[in-house]
Write a protein that holds these residues in place. Structure first.
Motif, PDB file in Angstrom:
ATOM      1  N   PRO A  63       0.817  -1.226   0.000  1.00  0.00           N
ATOM      2  CA  PRO A  63       0.000   0.000   0.000  1.00  0.00           C
ATOM      3  C   PRO A  63       0.847   1.271   0.000  1.00  0.00           C
ATOM      4  N   GLU A  64       2.070   1.161   0.546  1.00  0.00           N
ATOM      5  CA  GLU A  64       2.945   2.338   0.625  1.00  0.00           C
ATOM      6  C   GLU A  64       3.286   2.914  -0.750  1.00  0.00           C
ATOM      7  N   LEU A  65       3.208   2.070  -1.796  1.00  0.00           N
ATOM      8  CA  LEU A  65       3.530   2.564  -3.139  1.00  0.00           C
ATOM      9  C   LEU A  65       2.581   3.675  -3.572  1.00  0.00           C
ATOM     10  N   GLY A  66       1.379   3.643  -3.032  1.00  0.00           N
ATOM     11  CA  GLY A  66       0.418   4.684  -3.371  1.00  0.00           C
ATOM     12  C   GLY A  66       0.809   6.057  -2.864  1.00  0.00           C
ATOM     13  N   LEU A  67       1.819   6.107  -1.994  1.00  0.00           N
ATOM     14  CA  LEU A  67       2.238   7.383  -1.409  1.00  0.00           C
ATOM     15  C   LEU A  67       3.416   8.009  -2.149  1.00  0.00           C
ATOM     16  N   ASN A  94      -4.523   2.497  -3.314  1.00  0.00           N
ATOM     17  CA  ASN A  94      -5.037   3.749  -3.864  1.00  0.00           C
ATOM     18  C   ASN A  94      -3.859   4.620  -4.288  1.00  0.00           C
ATOM     19  N   PHE A  95      -3.762   4.857  -5.589  1.00  0.00           N
ATOM     20  CA  PHE A  95      -2.674   5.674  -6.121  1.00  0.00           C
ATOM     21  C   PHE A  95      -3.153   7.098  -6.365  1.00  0.00           C
ATOM     22  N   GLN A  96      -2.209   8.028  -6.329  1.00  0.00           N
ATOM     23  CA  GLN A  96      -2.530   9.429  -6.552  1.00  0.00           C
ATOM     24  C   GLN A  96      -2.695   9.738  -8.032  1.00  0.00           C
TER      25      GLN A  96
END
Length: 278
Positions: free
Chosen positions: A172-176, A196-198
């Protein structure tokens, strides 16, 4: 005396300047040597059956910027041994992820795609590639999980991991990642919800991972839905069991009745004979 003081006042800044220059030079030379060691390590740790590296990666040359003329190497300046990018795509290279890449301390672009590399992606990938803006490991045989540590490579613009054998969830950290523009993890063995990606990422970037769910793919089943279906399955199994037991009981009762009727039929003629004899 005044003359000596003037000479001394001029000499001190000069000495300090010389010492500072020597310090910077030593630091620069060390950094450049680190990049040379980086490429030596890559060459030593990978099999090169087609000879792409052996053809130009000659470390016997000591001229300025000599590593910048190696196949697949781009430097910050053509006359300075400071590696900017390593692009070794489609060379048939074999082996694990070269750990010596960490010595290329100013590397921003790493492309090892379309080779025969295997094993896990290093857990501490952010320490190996702290300034990477692009990482392409696609079309290899990398396995294991995508390290969540990738999220610490804060300059990352493009991350390409498709066509490998990666398992587990997408961290999930990749979404940050604040600068991420492109991501693809298609054709792996990944499972679980997509973070959830930006940015908007097309469905093709997640295709052919049978266990992935969530936007832009099919929605994930909620915990309640799974629990409800589980209860239905248990209830159905219980219903089948009760019905089976009921059938068995009915059969036993019928058999008991039949046996009772058979005994009555045997006893009745015997009683009739007794009455006639009497």
């Amino acid at each position: 005396m005044d003359f000596l003081m003037v000479v001394h006042s001029k000499a001190v800044p000069t000495v300090i300047s010389v010492l500072l220059w020597l310090l910077i030079s030593c630091s620069l030379n060390y950094g450049l040597q680190g990049d040379i060691d980086c490429l030596k390590s890559i060459k030593d740790s990978l099999e090169d059956p087609s000879g792409y590296l052996n053809a130009t990666w000659n470390f016997n040359n000591n001229t300025e910027g000599f590593i910048c003329r190696f196949t697949g190497i781009e430097c910050w300046h053509p006359d300075e041994n400071k590696v900017l990018a390593i692009q070794l795509s489609d060379m048939g290279l074999k082996g694990k992820f070269p750990p010596g890449i960490k010595n290329c301390s100013s590397l921003t672009n790493l492309d090892l795609s379309n080779n025969e590399l295997f094993g896990p992606i290093p857990v501490e990938i952010s320490k190996i590639l702290p300034y990477a803006t692009s990482l392409n490991l696609s079309s290899n045989n990398f396995s294991g999980q995508i390290p969540e540590n990738v999220a610490n490579v804060t300059y990352m613009n493009a991350l390409n991991l498709d066509h490998n054998r990666l398992t587990g969830q997408i961290p999930p950290e990749l979404g940050l990642l604040p600068r991420l523009k492109n991501l693809t993890v298609a054709d792996n063995l990944l499972t679980g919800p997509i973070p959830n990606f930006q940015i908007s990422i097309p469905a093709d970037s997640f295709a052919n991972n049978p266990g992935l769910c969530g936007k832009p793919l099919d929605p994930c089943q909620s915990t309640e839905t799974r629990a409800h279906r589980g209860m239905i399955a248990v209830a159905a199994a219980g219903g089948v069991t009760v019905a089976t037991m009921a059938v068995v009981i009915i059969i036993i009762i019928i058999l008991a009745i039949r046996r009772s009727g058979y005994r009555s039929a045997l006893v009745q003629p015997y009683n009739v004979r007794k009455e006639e004899e009497g």
